[in-house]
Design a protein around this motif. Structure first.
Motif, PDB file in Angstrom:
ATOM      1  N   LEU A   1      85.962  31.153  78.017  1.00  0.00           N
ATOM      2  CA  LEU A   1      86.990  31.629  78.939  1.00  0.00           C
ATOM      3  C   LEU A   1      86.401  32.298  80.173  1.00  0.00           C
ATOM      4  O   LEU A   1      87.099  32.475  81.171  1.00  0.00           O
ATOM      5  N   HIS A   2      85.117  32.663  80.101  1.00  0.00           N
ATOM      6  CA  HIS A   2      84.461  33.333  81.224  1.00  0.00           C
ATOM      7  C   HIS A   2      83.495  32.399  81.961  1.00  0.00           C
ATOM      8  O   HIS A   2      82.844  32.833  82.918  1.00  0.00           O
ATOM      9  N   CYS A   3      83.414  31.158  81.510  1.00  0.00           N
ATOM     10  CA  CYS A   3      82.571  30.176  82.191  1.00  0.00           C
ATOM     11  C   CYS A   3      83.396  29.459  83.261  1.00  0.00           C
ATOM     12  O   CYS A   3      84.623  29.399  83.178  1.00  0.00           O
ATOM     13  N   ASP A   4      82.708  28.929  84.258  1.00  0.00           N
ATOM     14  CA  ASP A   4      83.403  28.294  85.376  1.00  0.00           C
ATOM     15  C   ASP A   4      83.646  26.806  85.143  1.00  0.00           C
ATOM     16  O   ASP A   4      84.687  26.278  85.536  1.00  0.00           O
ATOM     17  N   LEU A   5      82.694  26.134  84.531  1.00  0.00           N
ATOM     18  CA  LEU A   5      82.828  24.726  84.177  1.00  0.00           C
ATOM     19  C   LEU A   5      82.453  24.589  82.708  1.00  0.00           C
ATOM     20  O   LEU A   5      81.382  25.050  82.295  1.00  0.00           O
ATOM     21  N   VAL A   6      83.328  23.978  81.928  1.00  0.00           N
ATOM     22  CA  VAL A   6      83.085  23.830  80.492  1.00  0.00           C
ATOM     23  C   VAL A   6      83.156  22.350  80.143  1.00  0.00           C
ATOM     24  O   VAL A   6      84.218  21.719  80.253  1.00  0.00           O
ATOM     25  N   TYR A   7      82.026  21.798  79.717  1.00  0.00           N
ATOM     26  CA  TYR A   7      81.954  20.399  79.309  1.00  0.00           C
ATOM     27  C   TYR A   7      81.714  20.348  77.804  1.00  0.00           C
ATOM     28  O   TYR A   7      80.901  21.109  77.273  1.00  0.00           O
ATOM     29  N   ALA A   8      82.439  19.472  77.136  1.00  0.00           N
ATOM     30  CA  ALA A   8      82.339  19.381  75.684  1.00  0.00           C
ATOM     31  C   ALA A   8      82.094  17.942  75.263  1.00  0.00           C
ATOM     32  O   ALA A   8      82.560  16.998  75.912  1.00  0.00           O
ATOM     33  N   SER A   9      81.365  17.786  74.174  1.00  0.00           N
ATOM     34  CA  SER A   9      81.170  16.452  73.621  1.00  0.00           C
ATOM     35  C   SER A   9      82.392  16.064  72.805  1.00  0.00           C
ATOM     36  O   SER A   9      83.195  16.922  72.393  1.00  0.00           O
ATOM     37  N   ASP A  10      82.535  14.771  72.549  1.00  0.00           N
ATOM     38  CA  ASP A  10      83.667  14.305  71.745  1.00  0.00           C
ATOM     39  C   ASP A  10      83.532  14.702  70.277  1.00  0.00           C
ATOM     40  O   ASP A  10      84.446  14.466  69.479  1.00  0.00           O
ATOM     41  N   THR A  11      82.416  15.330  69.923  1.00  0.00           N
ATOM     42  CA  THR A  11      82.227  15.840  68.554  1.00  0.00           C
ATOM     43  C   THR A  11      82.513  17.334  68.445  1.00  0.00           C
ATOM     44  O   THR A  11      82.417  17.897  67.353  1.00  0.00           O
ATOM     45  N   ALA A  12      82.838  17.981  69.547  1.00  0.00           N
ATOM     46  CA  ALA A  12      83.021  19.433  69.537  1.00  0.00           C
ATOM     47  C   ALA A  12      84.267  19.825  68.750  1.00  0.00           C
ATOM     48  O   ALA A  12      85.301  19.162  68.809  1.00  0.00           O
ATOM     49  N   LYS A  13      84.158  20.933  68.023  1.00  0.00           N
ATOM     50  CA  LYS A  13      85.278  21.532  67.300  1.00  0.00           C
ATOM     51  C   LYS A  13      85.288  23.029  67.604  1.00  0.00           C
ATOM     52  O   LYS A  13      84.304  23.723  67.364  1.00  0.00           O
ATOM     53  N   LEU A  14      86.385  23.511  68.150  1.00  0.00           N
ATOM     54  CA  LEU A  14      86.499  24.906  68.530  1.00  0.00           C
ATOM     55  C   LEU A  14      87.407  25.627  67.545  1.00  0.00           C
ATOM     56  O   LEU A  14      88.343  25.028  66.993  1.00  0.00           O
ATOM     57  N   SER A  15      87.156  26.914  67.317  1.00  0.00           N
ATOM     58  CA  SER A  15      88.021  27.678  66.415  1.00  0.00           C
ATOM     59  C   SER A  15      87.914  29.163  66.712  1.00  0.00           C
ATOM     60  O   SER A  15      86.887  29.651  67.205  1.00  0.00           O
ATOM     61  N   LEU A  16      89.006  29.865  66.395  1.00  0.00           N
ATOM     62  CA  LEU A  16      89.123  31.304  66.666  1.00  0.00           C
ATOM     63  C   LEU A  16      89.599  32.007  65.396  1.00  0.00           C
ATOM     64  O   LEU A  16      90.738  32.486  65.317  1.00  0.00           O
ATOM     65  N   PRO A  17      88.731  32.116  64.370  1.00  0.00           N
ATOM     66  CA  PRO A  17      89.165  32.581  63.052  1.00  0.00           C
ATOM     67  C   PRO A  17      89.150  34.097  62.874  1.00  0.00           C
ATOM     68  O   PRO A  17      88.805  34.605  61.808  1.00  0.00           O
TER      69      PRO A  17
END
Length: 258
Positions: A114-130
């Motif tokens: 949320l504090h980065c200016d450009l965020v690039y992710a691979s198609d394998t990325a999995k994000l979570s906020l547990p």
């Protein structure tokens, strides 16, 4: 050191490099990140910052064993805990930050984006906020920034349930700039960082400042509020049950807590 730090062609690269622990972040790693970001502010050789992990993992978030052995300080001086130093530096960075996310990005591995200016992710990325699943609360001003970015209901789904979501969904809700094949991710992110490094540094700084200055005071207040609640909840029974269950590899039981 489990953070690889290098400066090349105007780019400061900060890379999580602790694959045996899924790039889980220790207090020493937070300190290294905070120190590098602080130094970058006054280093004329740094014109852009690239934050990345490995093709198989961005970061599993906090190293829970280290976190419990070295919890963020309470009371006066608590903001000097390495994790809070890092969050302050990344949220106040004046130079552009590019993130390359592949594999899992857990907890702070997602909120730092949320504090980065450009965020690039691979198609394998999995994000979570547990955070709730661990008996804790959000950090990095994510309880403020995520609802603003994606809308309240979408943010509530991510923060209250804590379930993993794909890079494509992260792109659809505006958290990720672009999704790429995993084999292309790091070269593409580096190329974007090089584009930034070639632009007028003062123009980049001022443009970023103008985009972020209106919300900075709110971000600081939210981080302080989150930090106070986080430290209180870290020693509460719910978190103790969640952490015990994690180490004992069982499902936590929160039914006895009101």
């Amino acid at each position: 050191m489990s953070i690889r730090i290098r400066i090349d062609q105007g780019i400061l690269t900060l890379q999580f490099d602790r694959l045996d622990k899924k790039n889980a972040i220790t207090a020493a790693m937070y300190q290294a990140l905070a120190d590098a970001l602080r130094s970058a502010e006054t280093d004329p050789d740094v014109r852009a910052i690239l934050l990345q992990g490995q093709p198989d993992i961005f970061t599993a978030g906090n190293d829970l064993e280290d976190f419990m052995q070295r919890p963020p300080g309470a009371g006066e001086g608590a903001e000097q805990a390495p994790v809070f130093q890092f969050l302050y530096q990344i949220s106040h960075a004046t130079k552009p930050i590019v993130a390359a996310v592949s594999g899992a990005a857990v907890g702070v591995g997602t909120t730092m984006l949320l504090h980065c200016d450009l965020v690039y992710a691979s198609d394998t990325a999995k994000l979570s906020l547990p955070f709730v699943q661990l008996g804790l609360c959000p950090e990095a001003a994510s309880s403020l920034l995520l609802p603003r970015l994606v809308g309240y209901q979408r943010a509530a789904e991510k923060l209250l349930l804590g379930e993993a979501f794909s890079a494509q969904e992260a792109h659809e809700i505006g958290l990720v700039t672009r999704v790429l094949p995993v084999a292309e991710l790091h070269d593409f992110a580096l190329a974007q960082a090089r584009k930034l490094a070639a632009l007028p540094a003062s123009s980049l700084r001022e443009t970023k400042r103008l985009m972020k200055s209106g919300a900075l005071a709110e971000v600081e207040k939210q981080m302080a509020d989150e930090g106070a609640v986080f430290r209180r909840m870290l020693v509460a029974p719910e978190a103790k049950e969640a952490f015990s269950a994690f180490f004992e590899k069982r499902k936590p039981d929160f039914s006895r807590f009101a």
